[in-house]
Scaffold this motif. Structure first.
Motif, PDB file in Angstrom:
ATOM      1  N   TYR A  61     -32.821 -32.369 -21.766  1.00 25.02           N
ATOM      2  CA  TYR A  61     -31.644 -31.557 -22.360  1.00 25.02           C
ATOM      3  C   TYR A  61     -31.937 -30.626 -23.119  1.00 25.02           C
ATOM      4  CZ  TYR A  61     -29.554 -35.934 -20.723  1.00 25.02           C
ATOM      5  OH  TYR A  61     -28.976 -36.980 -19.843  1.00 25.02           O
ATOM      6  N   PHE A 106      -6.850 -27.815 -17.676  1.00 25.66           N
ATOM      7  CA  PHE A 106      -8.269 -28.743 -17.588  1.00 25.66           C
ATOM      8  C   PHE A 106      -9.363 -27.706 -17.315  1.00 25.66           C
ATOM      9  CE2 PHE A 106     -11.053 -31.105 -14.827  1.00 25.66           C
ATOM     10  CZ  PHE A 106     -11.402 -32.209 -15.872  1.00 25.66           C
ATOM     11  N   HIS A 107      -9.370 -26.999 -16.357  1.00 26.94           N
ATOM     12  CA  HIS A 107     -10.468 -26.011 -15.937  1.00 26.94           C
ATOM     13  C   HIS A 107     -10.771 -25.210 -17.137  1.00 26.94           C
ATOM     14  CE1 HIS A 107      -9.814 -28.042 -12.127  1.00 26.94           C
ATOM     15  NE2 HIS A 107     -11.040 -28.044 -11.939  1.00 26.94           N
ATOM     16  N   LEU A 110     -12.726 -27.215 -19.606  1.00 24.99           N
ATOM     17  CA  LEU A 110     -14.002 -27.166 -19.159  1.00 24.99           C
ATOM     18  C   LEU A 110     -15.043 -26.320 -19.476  1.00 24.99           C
ATOM     19  CD1 LEU A 110     -14.002 -29.144 -15.830  1.00 24.99           C
ATOM     20  CD2 LEU A 110     -14.341 -30.240 -17.977  1.00 24.99           C
ATOM     21  N   THR A 198     -23.524 -42.667 -43.836  1.00 24.71           N
ATOM     22  CA  THR A 198     -23.831 -42.225 -42.352  1.00 24.71           C
ATOM     23  C   THR A 198     -22.558 -41.323 -42.064  1.00 24.71           C
ATOM     24  OG1 THR A 198     -22.877 -44.284 -41.732  1.00 24.71           O
ATOM     25  CG2 THR A 198     -25.183 -43.943 -41.248  1.00 24.71           C
ATOM     26  N   SER A 199     -21.457 -41.528 -42.505  1.00 24.40           N
ATOM     27  CA  SER A 199     -20.148 -40.891 -42.087  1.00 24.40           C
ATOM     28  C   SER A 199     -19.706 -39.974 -43.283  1.00 24.40           C
ATOM     29  CB  SER A 199     -18.996 -41.892 -41.949  1.00 24.40           C
ATOM     30  OG  SER A 199     -18.699 -42.468 -42.949  1.00 24.40           O
ATOM     31  N   LYS A 208     -25.194 -30.005 -42.841  1.00 19.77           N
ATOM     32  CA  LYS A 208     -24.702 -31.348 -43.103  1.00 19.77           C
ATOM     33  C   LYS A 208     -25.968 -32.320 -43.561  1.00 19.77           C
ATOM     34  CE  LYS A 208     -20.134 -31.641 -41.013  1.00 19.77           C
ATOM     35  NZ  LYS A 208     -19.474 -32.176 -39.893  1.00 19.77           N
ATOM     36  N   HIS A 210     -26.948 -35.989 -43.576  1.00 18.86           N
ATOM     37  CA  HIS A 210     -26.526 -37.264 -43.324  1.00 18.86           C
ATOM     38  C   HIS A 210     -27.656 -38.208 -43.949  1.00 18.86           C
ATOM     39  CE1 HIS A 210     -23.243 -36.618 -40.558  1.00 18.86           C
ATOM     40  NE2 HIS A 210     -23.602 -35.341 -40.389  1.00 18.86           N
ATOM     41  N   MET A 211     -26.937 -39.517 -43.906  1.00 20.11           N
ATOM     42  CA  MET A 211     -28.072 -40.603 -44.027  1.00 20.11           C
ATOM     43  C   MET A 211     -28.348 -40.895 -42.713  1.00 20.11           C
ATOM     44  SD  MET A 211     -28.138 -44.001 -46.409  1.00 20.11           S
ATOM     45  CE  MET A 211     -28.442 -45.213 -45.313  1.00 20.11           C
ATOM     46  N   LEU A 326     -19.745 -27.396 -32.620  1.00 22.61           N
ATOM     47  CA  LEU A 326     -19.513 -28.797 -32.029  1.00 22.61           C
ATOM     48  C   LEU A 326     -17.731 -28.864 -32.245  1.00 22.61           C
ATOM     49  CD1 LEU A 326     -20.854 -31.288 -31.626  1.00 22.61           C
ATOM     50  CD2 LEU A 326     -20.583 -32.320 -33.835  1.00 22.61           C
ATOM     51  N   PHE A 330     -15.396 -30.475 -29.102  1.00 18.99           N
ATOM     52  CA  PHE A 330     -14.329 -31.661 -29.200  1.00 18.99           C
ATOM     53  C   PHE A 330     -12.961 -31.133 -28.962  1.00 18.99           C
ATOM     54  CE2 PHE A 330     -17.263 -34.086 -32.032  1.00 18.99           C
ATOM     55  CZ  PHE A 330     -16.920 -35.220 -31.127  1.00 18.99           C
ATOM     56  N   PHE A 333     -12.729 -30.862 -25.295  1.00 15.54           N
ATOM     57  CA  PHE A 333     -12.465 -32.214 -24.763  1.00 15.54           C
ATOM     58  C   PHE A 333     -11.258 -32.835 -24.499  1.00 15.54           C
ATOM     59  CE2 PHE A 333     -16.337 -34.759 -23.629  1.00 15.54           C
ATOM     60  CZ  PHE A 333     -15.591 -35.691 -22.448  1.00 15.54           C
ATOM     61  N   TRP A 334     -10.560 -32.476 -25.968  1.00  6.32           N
ATOM     62  CA  TRP A 334      -9.092 -33.103 -26.087  1.00  6.32           C
ATOM     63  C   TRP A 334      -8.318 -32.219 -25.238  1.00  6.32           C
ATOM     64  CZ3 TRP A 334      -8.591 -37.805 -27.551  1.00  6.32           C
ATOM     65  CH2 TRP A 334      -9.460 -38.206 -28.631  1.00  6.32           C
ATOM     66  N   LEU A 337      -8.450 -33.417 -21.538  1.00  5.22           N
ATOM     67  CA  LEU A 337      -7.750 -34.566 -21.399  1.00  5.22           C
ATOM     68  C   LEU A 337      -6.092 -34.327 -21.182  1.00  5.22           C
ATOM     69  CD1 LEU A 337      -9.589 -37.083 -23.617  1.00  5.22           C
ATOM     70  CD2 LEU A 337      -9.595 -36.932 -21.164  1.00  5.22           C
TER      71      LEU A 337
ATOM     72  N   ILE B 190      -8.953 -39.988 -17.316  1.00  4.82           N
ATOM     73  CA  ILE B 190      -8.314 -39.667 -18.699  1.00  4.82           C
ATOM     74  C   ILE B 190      -8.525 -40.826 -19.497  1.00  4.82           C
ATOM     75  CG2 ILE B 190      -6.126 -39.296 -19.867  1.00  4.82           C
ATOM     76  CD1 ILE B 190      -4.916 -38.363 -17.249  1.00  4.82           C
ATOM     77  N   VAL B 197     -14.807 -39.634 -25.929  1.00  7.36           N
ATOM     78  CA  VAL B 197     -14.289 -38.779 -27.119  1.00  7.36           C
ATOM     79  C   VAL B 197     -14.286 -39.777 -28.215  1.00  7.36           C
ATOM     80  CG1 VAL B 197     -13.159 -37.152 -28.298  1.00  7.36           C
ATOM     81  CG2 VAL B 197     -13.394 -37.018 -25.638  1.00  7.36           C
ATOM     82  N   HIS B 204     -20.176 -41.248 -35.076  1.00 11.20           N
ATOM     83  CA  HIS B 204     -20.425 -40.564 -36.001  1.00 11.20           C
ATOM     84  C   HIS B 204     -20.390 -41.313 -37.510  1.00 11.20           C
ATOM     85  CE1 HIS B 204     -19.374 -37.372 -39.026  1.00 11.20           C
ATOM     86  NE2 HIS B 204     -20.584 -36.825 -38.801  1.00 11.20           N
ATOM     87  N   SER B 205     -19.216 -41.957 -37.518  1.00  7.44           N
ATOM     88  CA  SER B 205     -19.008 -42.748 -38.821  1.00  7.44           C
ATOM     89  C   SER B 205     -19.955 -43.973 -38.613  1.00  7.44           C
ATOM     90  CB  SER B 205     -17.485 -43.127 -38.799  1.00  7.44           C
ATOM     91  OG  SER B 205     -17.235 -43.986 -37.763  1.00  7.44           O
ATOM     92  N   ALA B 206     -20.288 -44.433 -37.728  1.00  8.00           N
ATOM     93  CA  ALA B 206     -21.311 -45.574 -37.919  1.00  8.00           C
ATOM     94  C   ALA B 206     -22.804 -45.325 -38.019  1.00  8.00           C
ATOM     95  CB  ALA B 206     -20.984 -46.551 -36.555  1.00  8.00           C
ATOM     96  N   TRP B 207     -23.261 -44.275 -37.190  1.00 12.37           N
ATOM     97  CA  TRP B 207     -24.694 -43.855 -37.215  1.00 12.37           C
ATOM     98  C   TRP B 207     -24.817 -42.556 -37.562  1.00 12.37           C
ATOM     99  CZ3 TRP B 207     -23.249 -46.115 -31.857  1.00 12.37           C
ATOM    100  CH2 TRP B 207     -23.261 -47.309 -32.012  1.00 12.37           C
ATOM    101  N   GLY B 208     -23.808 -41.689 -37.930  1.00 10.30           N
ATOM    102  CA  GLY B 208     -24.334 -40.300 -38.374  1.00 10.30           C
ATOM    103  C   GLY B 208     -24.516 -39.459 -37.558  1.00 10.30           C
TER     104      GLY B 208
END
Lengths: 356, 273
Positions: A61, A106-107, A110, A198-199, A208, A210-211, A326, A330, A333-334, A337, B190, B197, B204-208
């Motif tokens: 990656y 959709f495309h 992507l 964490t959150s 950010k 984070h713990m 980021l 997201f 992605f939405w 869908l 779908i 997602v 994210h909320s569980a493990w950051g």
């Protein structure tokens, strides 16, 4: 040329290569994700592991070819969309027909996802601190980092300290692990303090804090000789091993002044009233000198030595993340869908009409 | 599992064997009445499974998505729901209960080998996103299983499918099956996409972190990409319908592995319960 770039055959082959790479990453342990499994594989393959390293199959990656592949997919998606729009517009004089809207959305989405992933890779930063309560570090103290080729770290100079680790911090009626950190920017800004979990990251300078998901114990090990002279005094960071939902915290340390090996394991208190206990085993040249349980209030003596564990601190990972694109991933992605859903409705309606 | 739940769970586990047997009986001896009984038995299995799920939800205080056992049972519930909706919307698809009852029997048989105990919700699991994530995972798997069920019907061949008309009153047109399979694949894509997602939001909320290339995350992504590839292959390479149906059935193995098999092979933080 444009026809080749826009072809769905090319899209198919690029997605097939992507699937192949993801499958390979699931089979070959990846660096910084499964370090333990990498060592096992290196032992098993011996010099054959060089092939994996050469092809960067253990860091797929972050390998350049992965991003070349994403780049090609972007070009293919962009060219394909332009071609699709042109054909639809030529025949129907509109792009807003329900039959095509879903596919176009959709495309395009992507394309947004792939583009955002590439941008995010180029500008991303990730660093992890492993801090024990009371310890502070500068940005030079990360034990693991990833920095995108275009990421600028000029404004990211600071000192961070883990002040307190909370085992059961109350948030909305739940008890969770949390950490109180203190952050002192090198730029002379006012020092800041925050409780993070964490959150609930702390946001500073687009980073950010984070713990991390890992935490553990760090007992102070004190070894003295019979005259009371300190031979060893240090906080020992214990490894955390989680198996079948149960965690064990243990490690061993060599005490050079006394020539002994001390293995120590924490037995966390079951209730707040109980003291934390430590299972301690002491060896010298393979001969057992002591094996038993001690608490922070006790000391044990053996072979002219006095061993105690006067203090117990906690350690945890603090992850520093900067992912500027980021949210765009997201969003893509939405939207993708939504596009798939929109494309499905007219297909089903058309099929039912034909069936009737 | 208390006695009340056990009664409904075991009733459901046995019930799909009924329609399977009755449909085969109906087909071999050409008895439409046996086919009608099979339909009623499968509906009854759906009802008993619903009672089991609700009883467990009421007792534990959370939806039954937490353990491996629960995840499998809920997938069967969604599969039966899809089959019943398909039948209600288009009665010609009633014959789909043959493969659906077979797959349900297999999954419920597997679930019967797993520990049925309910697991308390830890702070990490106590999150609305988990239930969105888990419900879309099981519903997505059910959609892929439904597509595979239609694939099984297609592989039976046009003559056999037409011969079923003698017991099932109407059957789907043979050449209409591949587009319907394709629709189910997009539907599954779908649901599976929402699962990925919502799962990353929960992670994210569980493990950051949103994504960590954990084996279950990886195999979920592989399943999603594979189905995308399959849909593209059908359109781009004009795959024969037979190959398309066969690949649809084969791809279910990847979904089953991603959902329930990974934790037997890999160390993963996604362990159930």
């Amino acid at each position: 040329m444009i026809r080749i770039a826009a072809s769905t055959r090319l899209a198919f082959f690029l997605i097939a290569i992507l699937v192949l790479l993801v499958v390979l990453s699931a089979v070959i342990p990846q660096k910084e994700i499964a370090t333990g499994r990498i060592v096992d594989l290196q032992d098993r393959l011996g010099s054959g592991y060089r092939v994996i390293e050469l092809l960067k199959l253990d860091e797929i990656y972050t390998a350049p070819y992965f991003f070349v592949l994403l780049g090609l997919l972007s070009v293919n998606l962009a060219a394909g969309n332009v071609r699709r729009f042109r054909i639809i517009y030529r025949t129907e004089r509109t792009l807003l027909h329900a039959r095509h809207l879903g596919s176009i959305l959709f495309h395009l989405s992507l394309l947004v996802i792939v583009g955002a992933v590439i941008l995010n890779y180029l500008y991303r930063f990730e660093g992890v601190f492993s801090l024990t309560e009371g310890q502070s570090e500068t940005e030079a103290g990360y034990f693991r980092t990833f920095s995108g080729p275009l990421h600028s770290s000029e404004s990211d100079r600071f000192q961070i300290a883990l002040e307190t680790f909370y085992e059961a911090y109350r948030v909305n009626g739940d008890s969770i692990e949390a950490a109180q950190i203190a952050l002192s920017p090198a730029s002379g800004q006012v020092p800041m303090a925050a409780v993070i979990w964490t959150s609930q990251p702390f946001l500073w300078n687009s980073m950010k804090f984070h713990m991390g998901a890992r935490s553990g114990y760090s007992p102070e090990l004190l070894v003295e000789d019979s005259a009371g002279q300190v031979l060893f005094r240090s906080f020992v960071r214990l490894a955390t091993l989680k198996q079948n939902g149960e965690a064990r915290y243990f490690d061993s340390v060599y005490v050079p002044g006394a020539g002994i090996e001390v293995a120590i394991e924490v037995r966390p208190a079951v209730s707040p009233e109980d003291p934390v206990r430590f299972d301690v085993r002491v060896h010298r040249d393979g001969n057992g000198l002591f094996s038993g349980s001690v608490s922070t209030a006790e000391a044990v003596t053996f072979d002219g030595l006095r061993l105690s564990v006067p203090r117990l601190r906690r350690w945890c990972y603090i992850a520093v993340v900067e992912s500027p694109y980021l949210n765009l991933v997201f969003f893509g992605f939405w939207a993708a869908l939504a596009g798939l859903t929109i494309s499905l409705v007219p297909r089903i309606m058309r099929r039912e009409r034909t069936a009737r | 599992m208390n006695t009340f739940e056990a009664v409904f769970y075991w009733t459901t586990t046995v019930l799909p064997a009924g329609p399977l047997f009755l449909v085969l009986l109906a087909l071999v001896f050409e008895k439409p009445a046996a086919f009608r009984s099979a339909r009623a038995t499968l509906t009854l299995a759906f009802v008993t499974l619903t009672v089991f799920g609700v009883a467990r939800w009421v007792r534990t205080g959370h939806p039954p998505f937490v353990t491996l056992f629960e995840s499998m049972v809920v997938t069967v519930w969604f599969l039966l729901l899809i089959a019943l909706i398909l039948h209600a919307v288009a009665s010609r698809f009633a014959i789909v209960l043959l493969p659906v009852s077979g797959l349900s029997l297999l999954l419920l048989g597997w679930s019967a080998t797993l520990p049925p105990d309910a697991s308390p919700l830890t702070a990490t699991l106590s999150n609305t996103w988990l239930f969105i994530h888990a419900s879309f995972a099981t519903a997505g798997a059910a959609a892929f299983l439904a597509a595979a069920s239609l694939g099984i019907l297609y592989l039976m061949g046009p003559e056999k499918l037409a011969s079923m008309e003698r017991v099932a009153a109407t059957v789907p047109e043979y050449r209409s099956l591949p587009p319907t399979i394709s629709n189910f694949l997009i539907f599954g894509l779908i649901l599976w996409g929402v699962m990925i997602v919502s799962g990353s939001i929960w992670a994210h909320s569980a493990w950051g972190r949103y994504w960590a290339w954990d084996p279950i995350e990886l195999w979920s992504l592989i399943s999603w990409l594979l189905y995308g590839l399959l849909i593209h292959a059908r359109m781009t390479f004009k795959l024969s319908h037979r190959v398309f149906a066969t690949l649809t059935i084969a791809a279910v193995a990847v979904v089953v592995f991603a959902l329930w098999g990974v934790q037997y092979v890999y160390e993963t933080i996604h362990t159930y319960g």
